[in-house]
Design a protein around this motif. Structure first.
Motif, PDB file in Angstrom:
ATOM      1  N   ARG A  87     -11.029 -11.637  -9.243  1.00  0.00           N
ATOM      2  CA  ARG A  87     -10.139 -11.188  -8.171  1.00  0.00           C
ATOM      3  C   ARG A  87      -8.679 -11.353  -8.592  1.00  0.00           C
ATOM      4  N   ALA A  88      -8.371 -12.461  -9.277  1.00  0.00           N
ATOM      5  CA  ALA A  88      -7.005 -12.711  -9.715  1.00  0.00           C
ATOM      6  C   ALA A  88      -6.525 -11.623 -10.662  1.00  0.00           C
ATOM      7  N   LEU A  89      -7.346 -11.270 -11.646  1.00  0.00           N
ATOM      8  CA  LEU A  89      -6.946 -10.239 -12.607  1.00  0.00           C
ATOM      9  C   LEU A  89      -6.822  -8.879 -11.947  1.00  0.00           C
ATOM     10  N   GLN A  90      -7.710  -8.591 -11.001  1.00  0.00           N
ATOM     11  CA  GLN A  90      -7.613  -7.325 -10.266  1.00  0.00           C
ATOM     12  C   GLN A  90      -6.328  -7.263  -9.460  1.00  0.00           C
ATOM     13  N   THR A  91      -5.983  -8.368  -8.801  1.00  0.00           N
ATOM     14  CA  THR A  91      -4.752  -8.414  -8.018  1.00  0.00           C
ATOM     15  C   THR A  91      -3.524  -8.250  -8.912  1.00  0.00           C
ATOM     16  N   ILE A  92      -3.507  -8.951 -10.035  1.00  0.00           N
ATOM     17  CA  ILE A  92      -2.367  -8.864 -10.954  1.00  0.00           C
ATOM     18  C   ILE A  92      -2.201  -7.440 -11.471  1.00  0.00           C
ATOM     19  N   GLY A  93      -3.319  -6.792 -11.824  1.00  0.00           N
ATOM     20  CA  GLY A  93      -3.240  -5.411 -12.294  1.00  0.00           C
ATOM     21  C   GLY A  93      -2.673  -4.473 -11.252  1.00  0.00           C
ATOM     22  N   GLY A  94      -3.111  -4.632 -10.004  1.00  0.00           N
ATOM     23  CA  GLY A  94      -2.591  -3.796  -8.929  1.00  0.00           C
ATOM     24  C   GLY A  94      -1.114  -4.024  -8.673  1.00  0.00           C
ATOM     25  N   LEU A  95      -0.719  -5.300  -8.667  1.00  0.00           N
ATOM     26  CA  LEU A  95       0.697  -5.620  -8.441  1.00  0.00           C
ATOM     27  C   LEU A  95       1.574  -5.100  -9.577  1.00  0.00           C
ATOM     28  N   ALA A  96       1.098  -5.237 -10.818  1.00  0.00           N
ATOM     29  CA  ALA A  96       1.865  -4.745 -11.963  1.00  0.00           C
ATOM     30  C   ALA A  96       2.041  -3.231 -11.898  1.00  0.00           C
ATOM     31  N   ALA A  97       0.989  -2.531 -11.500  1.00  0.00           N
ATOM     32  CA  ALA A  97       1.084  -1.073 -11.378  1.00  0.00           C
ATOM     33  C   ALA A  97       2.081  -0.679 -10.292  1.00  0.00           C
ATOM     34  N   LEU A  98       2.016  -1.344  -9.149  1.00  0.00           N
ATOM     35  CA  LEU A  98       2.962  -1.050  -8.067  1.00  0.00           C
ATOM     36  C   LEU A  98       4.400  -1.334  -8.489  1.00  0.00           C
ATOM     37  N   LEU A  99       4.616  -2.462  -9.150  1.00  0.00           N
ATOM     38  CA  LEU A  99       5.959  -2.807  -9.594  1.00  0.00           C
ATOM     39  C   LEU A  99       6.485  -1.777 -10.586  1.00  0.00           C
ATOM     40  N   GLY A 100       5.657  -1.396 -11.557  1.00  0.00           N
ATOM     41  CA  GLY A 100       6.087  -0.400 -12.529  1.00  0.00           C
ATOM     42  C   GLY A 100       6.426   0.937 -11.891  1.00  0.00           C
ATOM     43  N   LEU A 101       5.589   1.388 -10.971  1.00  0.00           N
ATOM     44  CA  LEU A 101       5.844   2.652 -10.282  1.00  0.00           C
ATOM     45  C   LEU A 101       7.120   2.579  -9.446  1.00  0.00           C
ATOM     46  N   ALA A 102       7.337   1.436  -8.774  1.00  0.00           N
ATOM     47  CA  ALA A 102       8.539   1.285  -7.954  1.00  0.00           C
ATOM     48  C   ALA A 102       9.801   1.321  -8.824  1.00  0.00           C
ATOM     49  N   LEU A 103       9.781   0.640  -9.967  1.00  0.00           N
ATOM     50  CA  LEU A 103      10.943   0.633 -10.852  1.00  0.00           C
ATOM     51  C   LEU A 103      11.212   2.024 -11.427  1.00  0.00           C
ATOM     52  N   MET A 104      10.169   2.747 -11.781  1.00  0.00           N
ATOM     53  CA  MET A 104      10.339   4.095 -12.314  1.00  0.00           C
ATOM     54  C   MET A 104      10.842   5.051 -11.236  1.00  0.00           C
TER      55      MET A 104
END
Length: 404
Positions: A87-104
């Protein structure tokens, strides 16, 4: 007219504007769809920029972005000793994707001079619709949301409006940057505050008032207000376990306050004790769901300690929903300490302080940031996808309307 239509089709702001126009209404009907809706809008914005300009909108990494990456990196390390590693790795992956998309997306919008105006107008329209739908749903006994769900037997559905109101009060300070008459802005802000104060969502009430007051404070004290807020946030984040421990020792009887509020206090009491067991590294990313003893109810002596001795209180705290730690801590600072320890608390304190200083560049952005901080300290889990997506969306919009 044709050129204007073409410009809308070729603008990275269009998917975000469409989302802003419908997001408050979506949140009223089913708030959990916000994570997917935000993700799709950000993907569409980045893709539009790539198709029109021929290059990817790679983000400009400032201090806030690097601190966010550092915190996610420590989350990845803390997944190693988490009781919920998958669950931790899944959450981190989702958060990283959201952060990257928001910055772009923020980079793409920064290259469009008209983006801020379009987003601001869409925001105003979406909030007006969302406020109206929330008021109609509450006044009709939640008929709208019951209809969406097929009219199930849900006696506590009224509290389901809390996430929708939290989203709206997060966006409400940004109305101050909308290019329309002050009178119209005042009407929209007043309507948002009135609905927030009317509906059963105490944390949203506090966040709504705090956000508007913060916007006024930074307008009067443009340098001092953000600095004081950043300092206060960092100090509280670092000292949270001690602050709560000292406050809980002096807590009065919880019998007179609402049961949900009393439950939060008891949760904080339990969490402070668990933090003391692993203060340096924490229990691991996403461990709040699996803390030993968290799935149990509070013992009678703990209820008596806080003056919860009435038969009604004992019955309320005897149900399965009144566990010692149901899913998360209802306080961002304590959840960070519990899961990520001192290292995570230092990174989170630095991230929050840097974000508040950056948001202080405009009253609207600063009000939004304070609303997010207040909600995070009283309500949702730190990693809840729909809430993280909503905050990132608000941050992207705040940056765009500030440049308008």
């Amino acid at each position: 007219m044709k050129a204007e239509v073409m410009s809308w089709r070729r603008s990275a702001a269009t998917p975000v504007a469409v989302l802003l126009a419908v997001a408050p209404g979506i949140a009223v009907l089913q708030f959990r769809t916000m994570a997917l809706a935000v993700t799709l809008a950000l993907v569409a914005a980045v893709a539009t920029h790539r198709l029109v300009r021929g290059v990817w909108p790679w983000p400009r990494m400032g201090l806030v972005a690097w601190l966010a990456v550092a915190l996610l990196g420590w989350c990845g390390v803390a997944a190693l000793w988490s009781p919920e590693p998958a669950r931790a790795l899944q959450t981190i992956g989702g958060l990283a994707a959201l952060l990257g998309l928001a910055l772009m997306t923020a980079r793409a919008l920064a290259e469009e001079p008209a983006a801020g105006r379009r987003l601001a107008l869409a925001l105003a329209g979406g909030l007006a619709v969302g406020i109206l739908l929330a008021a109609l749903d509450h006044a009709s006994g939640n008929w709208l949301r019951l209809a969406v769900r097929g009219f199930p037997d849900m006696p506590a559905i009224s509290f389901g409006l809390k996430p929708a109101v939290s989203l709206m009060v997060l966006l409400l300070p940004l109305v101050l940057a909308v290019p329309m008459a002050w009178a119209l802005r005042a009407v929209l802000v007043s309507a948002g505050l009135a609905v927030a104060l009317w509906l059963p969502a105490d944390s949203a009430k506090i966040a709504a008032v705090a956000g508007i007051l913060a916007a006024g404070a930074v307008a009067l004290l443009p340098r001092a207000a953000p600095r004081l807020a950043a300092l206060a946030f960092a100090a509280f984040s670092l000292a949270a376990p001690l602050v709560f421990a000292l406050a809980l020792e002096r807590a009065p009887s919880l019998e007179p306050i609402p049961r949900s509020a009393a439950h939060r206090v008891l949760i904080w009491d339990f969490v402070v004790d668990r933090i003391a067991e692993k203060p340096l590294l924490g229990w691991g990313m996403e461990s709040s769901r699996s803390i030993p003893g968290g799935s149990e109810n509070f013992p009678a002596d703990k209820l008596a300690q806080y003056g919860l001795n009435s038969p009604e209180a004992r019955q309320w705290f005897g149900v399965p929903a009144a566990r010692r730690l149901p899913l998360h801590t209802h306080n961002a600072a304590l959840q960070i300490w519990l899961e990520l320890g001192l290292v995570g608390a230092v990174l989170a304190a630095a991230l929050g302080a840097a974000a508040l200083l950056a948001a202080g560049a405009s009253p609207a952005g600063f009000g939004m940031a304070i609303s997010a901080v207040v909600t995070g300290q009283l309500s949702f889990g730190v990693w809840q996808p729909w809430w993280v997506a909503s905050v990132l969306l608000a941050a992207v919009v705040a940056g765009a309307v500030r440049k308008r």
